[in-house]
Design a protein around this motif. Structure first.
Motif, PDB file in Angstrom:
ATOM      1  N   HIS A  42      30.961   7.905 -12.276  1.00  8.10           N
ATOM      2  CA  HIS A  42      32.281   8.224 -11.740  1.00  8.10           C
ATOM      3  C   HIS A  42      32.611   7.270 -10.593  1.00  8.10           C
ATOM      4  CE1 HIS A  42      32.061  11.865 -14.098  1.00  8.10           C
ATOM      5  NE2 HIS A  42      30.953  12.238 -13.464  1.00  8.10           N
TER       6      HIS A  42
ATOM      7  N   TYR B   8      36.834  19.634 -10.170  1.00  4.91           N
ATOM      8  CA  TYR B   8      36.690  18.689  -9.060  1.00  4.91           C
ATOM      9  C   TYR B   8      37.474  19.183  -7.853  1.00  4.91           C
ATOM     10  CZ  TYR B   8      36.746  13.908  -6.961  1.00  4.91           C
ATOM     11  OH  TYR B   8      36.623  12.804  -6.146  1.00  4.91           O
TER      12      TYR B   8
ATOM     13  N   ILE C 133      30.976  16.423  -7.043  1.00  6.82           N
ATOM     14  CA  ILE C 133      30.446  16.269  -8.399  1.00  6.82           C
ATOM     15  C   ILE C 133      29.012  16.813  -8.398  1.00  6.82           C
ATOM     16  CG2 ILE C 133      29.789  14.627 -10.206  1.00  6.82           C
ATOM     17  CD1 ILE C 133      32.052  12.827  -9.251  1.00  6.82           C
TER      18      ILE C 133
ATOM     19  N   HIS D 129      38.969   9.164  -9.073  1.00  6.91           N
ATOM     20  CA  HIS D 129      39.643   9.513  -7.818  1.00  6.91           C
ATOM     21  C   HIS D 129      40.252   8.235  -7.244  1.00  6.91           C
ATOM     22  CE1 HIS D 129      39.419  12.077  -3.911  1.00  6.91           C
ATOM     23  NE2 HIS D 129      40.214  11.041  -3.675  1.00  6.91           N
TER      24      HIS D 129
END
Length: 473
Positions: free
Chosen positions: A276, A448, A192, A303
């Motif tokens: 995130h 990503y 990121i 994720h």
């Protein structure tokens, strides 16, 4: 070097296995908690993450000399224990009067071996560290007897001694992580862009019985959780005060309590912070939460890792893995449907492993089609379950107990052949993924994964491992 009256230097051992460093520099959350516990015991604390800085032993020795602490402490798992002990040996060489402390999973179970092999280790904290470290430091500061501190191993008259186990901490929210001592410039999640990367724990423990895992032993098969509101407040603090925008949730099983987990997601959604989240969970929990999975994405989860291990029912039973063989593929579909990146781990290197069975595991991974896949070598811990595998262990160097280097030799494959087969799994899996990533419609997930794959394939460690003309090691 003359030791300061009361300072503890908490050091990460400079161990590098090659794979974890590819995607980011990872915050040593355990040391952040231990630093907070030391301060509550009245001892000044300093965190030195030699792993993240990339420092070697000359730099470590220089830093210890500059800090002039009374205590030097480090933690270890099996792969890092050699480096951890060497850090403490370096401290003792600089100043024999310094008090050295070692903790972590491997030392908690292997303290007789460690105390018998290195005179540089004064105390080992056995089990959960914060309360034990605080009590030990208070005792030492007051000139008391460490024999009265629960959860400590030490040497007395040349013999290794251990006090009774300390109880598990009842209120995890009462702990005070020392976020202000973190050098935040060190921590970034490379996947990121422009990220500041933290780690938090929302619960501790696991109540499952996976034979290859050390966590359920360490946490005594208990599971304790923090209050969702406290976790949400911590996320907000990390973002607003320290600029954190990517967080690894370190829990073994964060989603175990469905109501608690949904409450945490709701609180994170209310905060609407640009943070995130990365976490690991179980396929069954993903399916359980299918109807609310949009909350995962809205709360910031980007994720999710699943420990699939195998698609073979008998193999799952051997591993003690309580998972339906068809749950993993279905869970991955749910994750992908909500634009979240998926990662799955598979285990190879069983006693009866063959080149054909490794290829079958690869085909399973390709069929399930997670975004990322790991092919881990079965690694029996020297203190753990699966003692029946001991006769097949060929590697005694603990530094290789990292899931990357095989240490157990199957009956029908050599270690070199197994390593080559694992390398081939990675090569073939990721060769088939780049076009898929490049053509994804979801822009976040596409970016990503393209960045992650480029990082993986440009790593000198990975290039060496995946070179089909290499040695196989």
């Amino acid at each position: 070097m003359s030791a300061a009256n009361n300072k503890i230097l908490l050091v990460t051992p400079p161990y590098h296995s090659g794979i974890p460093e590819i995607s980011g520099r990872w915050l040593p959350l355990g040391l952040v908690y231990l630093a907070g516990a030391a301060r509550e015991a009245g001892v000044e604390a300093e965190i030195y993450d030699a792993m993240a800085t990339g420092d070697g032993y000359p730099e470590i020795e220089r830093r210890i000399a500059e800090a002039a602490p009374r205590y030097v402490a480090t933690g270890a798992m099996t792969a890092t224990v050699g480096d951890a002990i060497r850090v403490l040996e370096s401290a003792k060489a600089l100043d024999p009067a310094v008090i050295t402390i070692l903790g972590g999973i491997h030392p908690s179970f292997m303290h007789p071996e460690i105390l018998g092999s290195s005179a540089a280790v004064d105390y080992i904290v056995v089990g959960e560290g914060e309360q034990t470290l605080a009590t030990l430091l208070k005792t030492l500061e007051e000139g008391g007897d460490p024999a009265g501190v629960p959860g400590v191993a030490y040497r007395e008259g040349g013999e290794a001694k251990a006090t009774p186990p300390a109880p598990l901490i009842e209120d995890l929210d009462a702990l005070a992580p020392a976020w202000d001592l973190v050098d935040w410039s060190l921590y970034s999640y490379f996947v990121i862009p422009d990220s500041r990367f933290a780690a938090i724990g929302t619960s501790r423990g696991c109540s499952h019985d996976c034979a290859f895992c050390s966590q359920q032993q360490f946490w005594r098969k208990a599971w304790r959780a923090r209050e969702p509101v406290k976790v949400a407040q911590e996320v907000a603090l990390l973002h607003r005060r320290y600029g954190v925008n990517a967080i690894l949730i370190t829990d073994e099983h964060p989603t175990r309590d469905a109501a608690r987990w949904e409450r945490l997601l709701d609180l994170l959604i209310e905060q609407a912070l640009p943070v995130h989240l990365i976490l690991e969970t179980r396929a069954e929990d993903v399916l359980r939460d299918r109807d609310i999975f949009w909350k995962y994405a809205k709360a910031g989860v980007v994720h999710i890792s699943l420990g699939i291990e195998s698609a073979d029912r008998q193999m799952l039973e051997r591993l003690g893995k309580e998972q339906q063989t068809d749950a993993a593929a279905e869970a991955l579909s749910v994750i992908h449907a909500h634009g979240i990146v998926s990662e799955a781990s598979f285990i190879v290197g069983f006693p009866d492993e063959t080149p054909e069975s490794v290829r079958a595991t690869l085909k399973t991974a390709q069929r399930y089609n997670p975004d990322n896949a790991n092919f881990f070598a079965l690694t029996p811990w020297p203190y753990g379950g699966m003692p029946e595998l001991a006769p097949l262990i060929r590697e005694k160097d603990y530094a290789r107990y990292n899931f990357i280097d095989p240490v157990l030799e199957p009956e029908f494959m050599s270690l070199k052949e197994l390593q080559a087969a694992i390398n081939d799994c990675y090569r073939r899996f990721y060769m088939g993924k780049m076009l898929e990533f490049m053509t994804m419609k979801d822009t976040f997930r596409r970016g990503y994964l393209v960045r992650a794959t480029k990082l993986l394939m440009s790593s000198s460690f990975v290039i060496g491992k995946l070179n089909p003309w290499g040695s196989g090691r």
